[in-house]
Design an enzyme around this catalytic site. Sequence first.
Site, PDB file in Angstrom:
ATOM      1  N   ILE A   1      45.877  -0.114  41.193  1.00  0.00           N
ATOM      2  CA  ILE A   1      45.613   0.683  39.998  1.00  0.00           C
ATOM      3  C   ILE A   1      46.586   1.843  39.868  1.00  0.00           C
ATOM      4  O   ILE A   1      46.795   2.385  38.777  1.00  0.00           O
ATOM      5  CB  ILE A   1      44.160   1.224  40.038  1.00  0.00           C
ATOM      6  N   LYS A   2      47.230   2.211  40.977  1.00  0.00           N
ATOM      7  CA  LYS A   2      48.107   3.383  40.982  1.00  0.00           C
ATOM      8  C   LYS A   2      49.372   3.191  40.146  1.00  0.00           C
ATOM      9  O   LYS A   2      50.041   4.173  39.806  1.00  0.00           O
ATOM     10  CB  LYS A   2      48.490   3.746  42.416  1.00  0.00           C
ATOM     11  N   ASP A   3      49.713   1.940  39.818  1.00  0.00           N
ATOM     12  CA  ASP A   3      50.872   1.709  38.951  1.00  0.00           C
ATOM     13  C   ASP A   3      50.733   2.453  37.630  1.00  0.00           C
ATOM     14  O   ASP A   3      51.706   2.971  37.073  1.00  0.00           O
ATOM     15  CB  ASP A   3      51.027   0.213  38.641  1.00  0.00           C
TER      16      ASP A   3
ATOM     17  N   ALA B   1      51.337   6.223  38.109  1.00  0.00           N
ATOM     18  CA  ALA B   1      52.689   6.484  38.612  1.00  0.00           C
ATOM     19  C   ALA B   1      53.686   6.543  37.456  1.00  0.00           C
ATOM     20  O   ALA B   1      54.504   7.468  37.361  1.00  0.00           O
ATOM     21  CB  ALA B   1      53.090   5.412  39.621  1.00  0.00           C
TER      22      ALA B   1
END
Length: 461
Positions: free
Chosen positions: A51-53, A56
């Site tokens: 999910i961090k994409d 970011a």
Amino acid sequence: MDSTAVNKKVCDTILDAIGDTPMVRINRITRGLINATVLAKIETFNPGNSIKDRMAVKMIEDAEKAGLLKPGGTIIEGTSGNTGMGLAIAAVVKGYKCIFTTTDKQSKEKIDALKAFGAEVIVCPTNVDPEDPRSYYSVSSRLQNEVPNSWKANQYDNLSNLQAHYEQTGPEIWDQTDGTITHLVVGVGTGGTVTGVGRYLKERNPRIKVWGIDTYGSVFKKYKETGVFDKNEIYPYITEGIGEDFLPKNVDFDVIDHFEKVTDKDAAAMTRRIAREEGIFAGNSAGAAMAGLLQLKDRVRREDVIVVIFHDHGSRYLGKMFNDDWMREKGFLEKTGMTARDLVSAGLSGELMAIEANEPVEHALRVMSEHDFSQLSITRDKRLVGSLNETHLYAELLKNPTIKGQPVDSIMQPAFPFVDISTPVELMSTMITPENPAVLVRDFKTDKTFIITRSDVLRVL
């Protein structure tokens, strides 16, 4: 086939493939326990498998617009791995360099993955305060000042983090459930997901409940319930990606209705169950979230629609939760026979006694002599940071008798490992070695910690 009949979107870059992740019904794990509809938002379908994409790219693009990140610059960040992956992928596409700091509790797979995208990775110790110059927070801040043309993403306090989920993840969940969602269950680390998604959903329907999943060793739950930042809540834990020993600006406690703590053991066991029972290869925080939901099953009604966020991919935990040897080493695989609880109940092990790291060595010597202890735990602000055993102490005193007046942290050894109170004695016996003469046993129900030594184990073997 006629190519004009194929309605296929072509992404200009891999960054265009972020988002629009699937929602999958959970079937077997909840069967007979939760009658409500339970759906998993599978964020492993993002290019960086987490999910961090989403946040970011949002952080980078907002920094570009603000003139903070300039062409050819270097992105610096302290990361548990997933945010670093999102930043590294975006950096490849946009032409930036990356330097990441991380902790020594993160899986080797995460570190290797970051290096695969050309990032430099600096591994820092876990069991130090955020303000300690050795911490991965402090090292990343120092690098920001030292590296020319650099920008620190600062995922914990950079509000572009939560904004990404407010703009993307929240609307996706609302649309995929046709607005019927009643509960959001999500692990809380930086706070971006729970705050961004929770805020969006509550604007659509204020009755939606947001349940944050926390871990033992983290400050979140107590702070939410009491408003007190209690350092006594902080101690080493294994679960990755959730919990913190400080309060990130992305965590909006008003959005979160309830925090549920999950043990390392329960999170690890559930992580394996998700793969084996649902066929979904998800990471450690997904295990924690599902385990937390089951702990809250009595608060759920049949008509509820619950969405659980599955943050990242199981491939990053092959050396940990999906490795039988690692699970046995940590005491997470069930075994029959006597356990640590039996030793505690029988009075064979004592409750943990520790001294502060700034106390003089002669005080440690006196405590060990008075209580006939062969080892002692060392704390800093009541947080476990090290240990001392009599063999090491004896050797240090022989080398230099004047160390009696020095702080005990000048000669302390690594902290003893933690295990759950249900850990089998057979397993603990393999963990106690000449280099590691004791094991700390945590009873989460009573909030007590006990110390078990070689002699304690010998009495029952």
